[in-house]
Design a protein around this motif. Sequence first.
Motif, mmCIF file in Angstrom:
data_model
loop_
_atom_site.group_PDB
_atom_site.id
_atom_site.type_symbol
_atom_site.label_atom_id
_atom_site.label_comp_id
_atom_site.label_asym_id
_atom_site.label_seq_id
_atom_site.Cartn_x
_atom_site.Cartn_y
_atom_site.Cartn_z
ATOM 1 N N LEU A 1 0.842 -1.190 0.000
ATOM 2 C CA LEU A 1 0.000 0.000 0.000
ATOM 3 C C LEU A 1 0.881 1.245 0.000
ATOM 4 O O LEU A 1 1.619 1.481 0.958
ATOM 5 N N PRO A 2 0.822 2.051 -1.048
ATOM 6 C CA PRO A 2 1.612 3.280 -1.072
ATOM 7 C C PRO A 2 1.187 4.233 0.048
ATOM 8 O O PRO A 2 -0.005 4.489 0.249
ATOM 9 N N TYR A 3 2.170 4.747 0.739
ATOM 10 C CA TYR A 3 1.960 5.687 1.830
ATOM 11 C C TYR A 3 2.193 7.100 1.307
ATOM 12 O O TYR A 3 3.109 7.334 0.519
ATOM 13 N N VAL A 4 1.359 8.033 1.726
ATOM 14 C CA VAL A 4 1.473 9.419 1.283
ATOM 15 C C VAL A 4 2.288 10.211 2.299
ATOM 16 O O VAL A 4 1.868 10.403 3.446
ATOM 17 N N VAL A 5 3.455 10.655 1.870
ATOM 18 C CA VAL A 5 4.290 11.547 2.683
ATOM 19 C C VAL A 5 3.654 12.931 2.638
ATOM 20 O O VAL A 5 3.301 13.417 1.558
ATOM 21 N N VAL A 6 3.499 13.571 3.798
ATOM 22 C CA VAL A 6 2.891 14.902 3.808
ATOM 23 C C VAL A 6 3.811 15.917 4.472
ATOM 24 O O VAL A 6 4.517 15.614 5.428
ATOM 25 N N ASP A 7 3.787 17.110 3.924
ATOM 26 C CA ASP A 7 4.416 18.259 4.576
ATOM 27 C C ASP A 7 3.285 19.200 4.941
ATOM 28 O O ASP A 7 2.550 19.676 4.067
ATOM 29 N N MET A 8 3.131 19.450 6.232
ATOM 30 C CA MET A 8 1.974 20.216 6.695
ATOM 31 C C MET A 8 2.310 20.885 8.024
ATOM 32 O O MET A 8 3.301 20.536 8.682
ATOM 33 N N PRO A 9 1.487 21.834 8.479
ATOM 34 C CA PRO A 9 1.707 22.446 9.783
ATOM 35 C C PRO A 9 1.636 21.405 10.892
ATOM 36 O O PRO A 9 0.858 20.454 10.821
ATOM 37 N N GLN A 10 2.440 21.589 11.909
ATOM 38 C CA GLN A 10 2.478 20.666 13.036
ATOM 39 C C GLN A 10 1.745 21.271 14.234
ATOM 40 O O GLN A 10 1.493 22.469 14.289
ATOM 41 N N GLY A 11 1.406 20.408 15.190
ATOM 42 C CA GLY A 11 0.790 20.881 16.423
ATOM 43 C C GLY A 11 -0.713 20.968 16.391
ATOM 44 O O GLY A 11 -1.325 21.513 17.324
ATOM 45 N N HIS A 12 -1.331 20.422 15.340
ATOM 46 C CA HIS A 12 -2.789 20.446 15.239
ATOM 47 C C HIS A 12 -3.352 19.034 15.357
ATOM 48 O O HIS A 12 -2.621 18.045 15.253
ATOM 49 N N ARG A 13 -4.657 18.947 15.543
ATOM 50 C CA ARG A 13 -5.298 17.647 15.735
ATOM 51 C C ARG A 13 -4.991 16.688 14.595
ATOM 52 O O ARG A 13 -4.784 15.492 14.809
ATOM 53 N N GLU A 14 -4.977 17.199 13.374
ATOM 54 C CA GLU A 14 -4.788 16.337 12.209
ATOM 55 C C GLU A 14 -3.342 16.288 11.722
ATOM 56 O O GLU A 14 -3.065 15.735 10.652
ATOM 57 N N SER A 15 -2.422 16.858 12.484
ATOM 58 C CA SER A 15 -1.025 16.894 12.052
ATOM 59 C C SER A 15 -0.382 15.514 12.095
ATOM 60 O O SER A 15 -0.577 14.751 13.046
ATOM 61 N N VAL A 16 0.374 15.223 11.074
ATOM 62 C CA VAL A 16 1.236 14.042 11.069
ATOM 63 C C VAL A 16 2.630 14.499 10.674
ATOM 64 O O VAL A 16 2.790 15.461 9.915
ATOM 65 N N PRO A 17 3.654 13.845 11.182
ATOM 66 C CA PRO A 17 5.019 14.268 10.865
ATOM 67 C C PRO A 17 5.393 13.919 9.428
ATOM 68 O O PRO A 17 4.819 13.006 8.835
ATOM 69 N N PRO A 18 6.359 14.646 8.872
ATOM 70 C CA PRO A 18 6.801 14.382 7.489
ATOM 71 C C PRO A 18 7.750 13.185 7.429
ATOM 72 O O PRO A 18 8.957 13.335 7.219
ATOM 73 N N VAL A 19 7.183 12.003 7.605
ATOM 74 C CA VAL A 19 7.974 10.771 7.564
ATOM 75 C C VAL A 19 8.228 10.406 6.100
ATOM 76 O O VAL A 19 7.286 10.117 5.357
ATOM 77 N N VAL A 20 9.464 10.434 5.683
ATOM 78 C CA VAL A 20 9.818 10.193 4.282
ATOM 79 C C VAL A 20 10.229 8.742 4.118
ATOM 80 O O VAL A 20 11.373 8.359 4.364
ATOM 81 N N GLU A 21 9.263 7.926 3.723
ATOM 82 C CA GLU A 21 9.491 6.491 3.537
ATOM 83 C C GLU A 21 8.666 6.008 2.349
ATOM 84 O O GLU A 21 7.576 6.522 2.081
ATOM 85 N N ALA A 22 9.182 5.005 1.660
ATOM 86 C CA ALA A 22 8.438 4.349 0.590
ATOM 87 C C ALA A 22 7.939 3.005 1.097
ATOM 88 O O ALA A 22 8.680 2.276 1.750
ATOM 89 N N THR A 23 6.680 2.686 0.810
ATOM 90 C CA THR A 23 6.121 1.407 1.252
ATOM 91 C C THR A 23 5.645 0.557 0.081
ATOM 92 O O THR A 23 5.049 -0.493 0.284
ATOM 93 N N SER A 24 5.896 1.024 -1.138
ATOM 94 C CA SER A 24 5.495 0.290 -2.331
ATOM 95 C C SER A 24 6.413 0.729 -3.466
ATOM 96 O O SER A 24 7.362 1.483 -3.251
ATOM 97 N N ASP A 25 6.122 0.285 -4.678
ATOM 98 C CA ASP A 25 6.912 0.728 -5.822
ATOM 99 C C ASP A 25 6.479 2.108 -6.297
ATOM 100 O O ASP A 25 7.051 2.669 -7.219
ATOM 101 N N LEU A 26 5.441 2.662 -5.657
ATOM 102 C CA LEU A 26 4.947 4.004 -5.939
ATOM 103 C C LEU A 26 5.001 4.817 -4.657
ATOM 104 O O LEU A 26 4.558 4.346 -3.598
#
Length: 295
Positions: free
Chosen positions: A192-217
């Motif tokens: 399952l391809p994982y979507v790396v996100v760059d976004m503001p931190q410190g909010h309810r929906e914030s996720v860290p910018p984890v740069v990893e590939a989990t598929s060939d895409l």
Amino acid sequence: MGDVKVGTASWTDKTLLESGWYPAEADDPAKRLGYYASQFPLVEVDATYYSPPAEATARLWAERTPPGFTFNIKAFSLLTGHPTKLTALPKDLRPPDGKARLYPKDLPAQVYEDVWSRFLSALDPLVDAGKLGVLLFQFPPWFTIRRSNKQTLLEVAARCRPLRVAIEFRHGSWFDGDNRAETLEFLREHDLPYVVVDMPQGHRESVPPVVEATSDLAVVRFHGHSEQWTSKNIHEKFGYLYSKHELESWAPKIESLAAATSTTHVLMNNCYGDNAQRNAADLLGLLPVDEPGPD
């Protein structure tokens, strides 16, 4: 190194049309999409989150773009568990006594199945033209890491197969402590391809910018760093222009994803005015990219 495709999450935003990014001769939907496709090889369709696409519309998208152009489609809100306006459903599928906003549990089982089948079948023209990239499933902030939600991810992938899905989380629990390795391993195990996100931190929906590939895409989405992220005004929320320095710091990270995959999609979602288009053009100059096709 795999192909890198760069694009934006909109080509029809009102503020983009008012920005002057399109030349004067691109004065109708067909010409604007044609011009966009001459600049970028990839676009994300955000409108399908708010309302299911029509097959006739998908056919026009396919006809108006050159060979090799790619559309990523954002999944309809109801299919990711977000509250959805009753009026967003096809008229014949709306419950007669339905609430103004619906969740999947508010619909009869067969109606929910019909929503799924119509959403997917409407994309057939893009599939037939070889222009469908991935279906982006952006899950809500209350979609936390737990066994039942992992099962939901597998069910979503199974419903869409053989179409590809990409998974975007909006709750930090997926990456807290040991959960990070567990989440990435789960996605890799099930391709399952994982979507790396760059976004503001410190909010309810914030996720860290984890740069990893989990598929060939791999998929990377840039949401900006607006100080008004909690605003209900979507243009205030996403009204951010990345600096050259910020994008330069991301270039080697994107290249690392490309080295581990066959294809990497990079989308600028800071859609206000021509911010996304300007930043996407900046990235084109920083990365070994897949060039857009001819007009």
